[in-house]
Design a protein around this motif. Structure first.
Motif, short mmCIF file in Angstrom:
data_model
loop_
_atom_site.label_atom_id
_atom_site.label_comp_id
_atom_site.label_asym_id
_atom_site.label_seq_id
_atom_site.Cartn_x
_atom_site.Cartn_y
_atom_site.Cartn_z
N GLY A 184 -31.41 117.55 -0.83
CA GLY A 184 -32.43 118.53 -1.12
C GLY A 184 -32.35 119.05 -2.55
O GLY A 184 -31.41 118.76 -3.29
N LEU A 185 -33.37 119.79 -2.91
CA LEU A 185 -33.42 120.37 -4.24
C LEU A 185 -32.57 121.62 -4.32
O LEU A 185 -32.47 122.39 -3.36
CB LEU A 185 -34.87 120.70 -4.61
CG LEU A 185 -35.84 119.51 -4.65
CD1 LEU A 185 -37.25 120.00 -4.95
CD2 LEU A 185 -35.42 118.48 -5.69
N ASP A 186 -31.94 121.84 -5.46
CA ASP A 186 -31.09 123.00 -5.68
C ASP A 186 -31.59 123.74 -6.92
O ASP A 186 -31.43 123.28 -8.05
CB ASP A 186 -29.64 122.54 -5.88
CG ASP A 186 -28.68 123.72 -6.05
OD1 ASP A 186 -29.14 124.88 -5.93
OD2 ASP A 186 -27.49 123.48 -6.31
N PHE A 187 -32.23 124.90 -6.69
CA PHE A 187 -32.82 125.67 -7.78
C PHE A 187 -31.88 126.74 -8.33
O PHE A 187 -32.32 127.60 -9.10
CB PHE A 187 -34.13 126.31 -7.32
CG PHE A 187 -35.25 125.32 -7.13
CD1 PHE A 187 -36.07 124.98 -8.20
CD2 PHE A 187 -35.47 124.73 -5.91
CE1 PHE A 187 -37.10 124.07 -8.04
CE2 PHE A 187 -36.51 123.81 -5.74
CZ PHE A 187 -37.32 123.48 -6.80
N THR A 188 -30.61 126.69 -7.94
CA THR A 188 -29.68 127.69 -8.46
C THR A 188 -29.52 127.59 -9.98
O THR A 188 -29.28 128.58 -10.65
CB THR A 188 -28.31 127.56 -7.79
OG1 THR A 188 -27.82 126.20 -7.97
CG2 THR A 188 -28.40 127.87 -6.30
N VAL A 189 -29.66 126.38 -10.53
CA VAL A 189 -29.56 126.22 -11.98
C VAL A 189 -30.67 126.98 -12.68
O VAL A 189 -30.47 127.54 -13.77
CB VAL A 189 -29.59 124.71 -12.36
CG1 VAL A 189 -30.93 124.08 -11.96
CG2 VAL A 189 -29.33 124.52 -13.84
N ASN A 217 -30.13 130.36 -15.21
CA ASN A 217 -30.64 130.32 -16.59
C ASN A 217 -32.01 130.99 -16.71
O ASN A 217 -32.71 130.76 -17.71
CB ASN A 217 -30.74 128.87 -17.05
CG ASN A 217 -29.40 128.19 -17.17
OD1 ASN A 217 -28.71 128.32 -18.19
ND2 ASN A 217 -29.02 127.45 -16.14
N LEU A 218 -32.37 131.81 -15.73
CA LEU A 218 -33.71 132.37 -15.71
C LEU A 218 -33.99 133.23 -16.93
O LEU A 218 -35.08 133.17 -17.51
CB LEU A 218 -33.92 133.17 -14.43
CG LEU A 218 -35.35 133.68 -14.20
CD1 LEU A 218 -36.33 132.51 -14.13
CD2 LEU A 218 -35.43 134.51 -12.92
N ASP A 219 -33.03 134.06 -17.34
CA ASP A 219 -33.26 134.94 -18.49
C ASP A 219 -33.50 134.11 -19.75
O ASP A 219 -34.35 134.44 -20.59
CB ASP A 219 -32.11 135.91 -18.68
CG ASP A 219 -30.77 135.20 -18.86
OD1 ASP A 219 -30.67 134.02 -18.44
OD2 ASP A 219 -29.83 135.82 -19.39
N LEU A 275 -27.95 117.51 -14.46
CA LEU A 275 -27.87 117.25 -13.02
C LEU A 275 -29.14 117.63 -12.28
O LEU A 275 -29.40 117.11 -11.19
CB LEU A 275 -26.69 118.00 -12.40
CG LEU A 275 -25.29 117.55 -12.81
CD1 LEU A 275 -24.25 118.49 -12.23
CD2 LEU A 275 -25.04 116.12 -12.35
N PHE A 276 -29.93 118.55 -12.82
CA PHE A 276 -31.06 119.11 -12.08
C PHE A 276 -32.39 119.01 -12.84
O PHE A 276 -33.11 120.01 -12.95
CB PHE A 276 -30.78 120.58 -11.73
CG PHE A 276 -29.45 120.81 -11.08
CD1 PHE A 276 -29.27 120.56 -9.73
CD2 PHE A 276 -28.37 121.28 -11.82
CE1 PHE A 276 -28.05 120.78 -9.12
CE2 PHE A 276 -27.15 121.50 -11.22
CZ PHE A 276 -26.98 121.25 -9.87
#
Length: 224
Positions: free
Chosen positions: A2-7, A11-13, A194-195
């Motif tokens: 599955g997809l992992d959006f933690t990255v 790094n959202l800011d 990786l993402f």
């Protein structure tokens, strides 16, 4: 897998406003500022040129049409390169990279706006202009109070499309090292390696949200 959006969350800011705390604006915030600035400049320049072409139908209009065809016939990336390298060569000093992109976007888009506004003015009945002059208005007042408000209202859908293109075209700023949204996303992707799917899906969603908000604002203005 599955997809992992933690990255993206981590790094959202950086994706949203770059290194703002260090004085370096970037990410989504810089993209919005560049698009809004270029949109305002292109609208001002395009309307001014359209009024000139509408008022002077002989040689000035032909020259403006020739200029517009030259600009629209060249890829935008070339226009960015021209301003980025040509301005320092002509004036002996550089300009900020982001400013060169804003000017290139405004210059490029003003040609399309000029044609749209001129077409909007020419589509209005000639009797409105004549009635305005007969009522004691000057030519400028007829344009300011009678013709332009009608033409610009009718052209709102066209402007929305142009400004949505401006938002997406800011991604070309990476060629002159401007840390807008696409470039900072590429930097995050290079660090993690990786993402890429998660990162660029999120960036695409941000562009979609920006364009959707623009459409809602334009619809609200049109209704008013």
């Amino acid at each position: 897998m599955g997809l992992d959006f933690t990255v993206v969350v981590r790094n959202l800011d950086y994706l949203l406003w770059g290194r703002l705390a260090e004085g370096e604006l970037g990410g989504l915030l810089l993209t919005v500022i560049m698009a809004v600035s270029a949109g305002a400049l292109s609208l001002l320049l395009g309307i001014t040129l359209a009024v000139i072409a509408w008022r002077y139908a002989a040689i000035p209009r032909k020259l403006l049409f020739l200029w517009a065809e030259l600009i629209r016939g060249v890829p935008l990336i070339f226009v960015i390169f021209w301003l980025y390298f040509l301005v320092p060569a002509l004036f002996g000093g550089g300009i900020p990279n982001a400013l060169s992109v804003i000017l290139a976007l405004a210059w490029f888009s003003s040609a399309a706006i000029m044609h749209s506004v001129l077409a909007g003015l020419q589509a209005l009945p000639c009797s409105q202009y004549e009635a305005g002059i007969a009522s004691g208005f000057t030519e400028f007042q007829v344009l300011r109070w009678i013709l332009l408000p009608q033409a610009l209202k009718n052209l709102i859908p066209s402007f929305v499309g142009l400004f949505a293109s401006l938002i997406k075209d800011t991604s070309l700023a990476f060629i002159v090292n401007v840390p807008e949204l696409t470039m900072v996303a590429s930097q995050v992707n290079s660090r993690t390696q990786l993402f890429p799917t998660e990162i660029f899906l999120s960036i695409a969603a941000l562009y979609f949200i920006l364009c959707s908000v623009l459409s809602l604002i334009a619809r609200s203005i049109s209704n008013r």
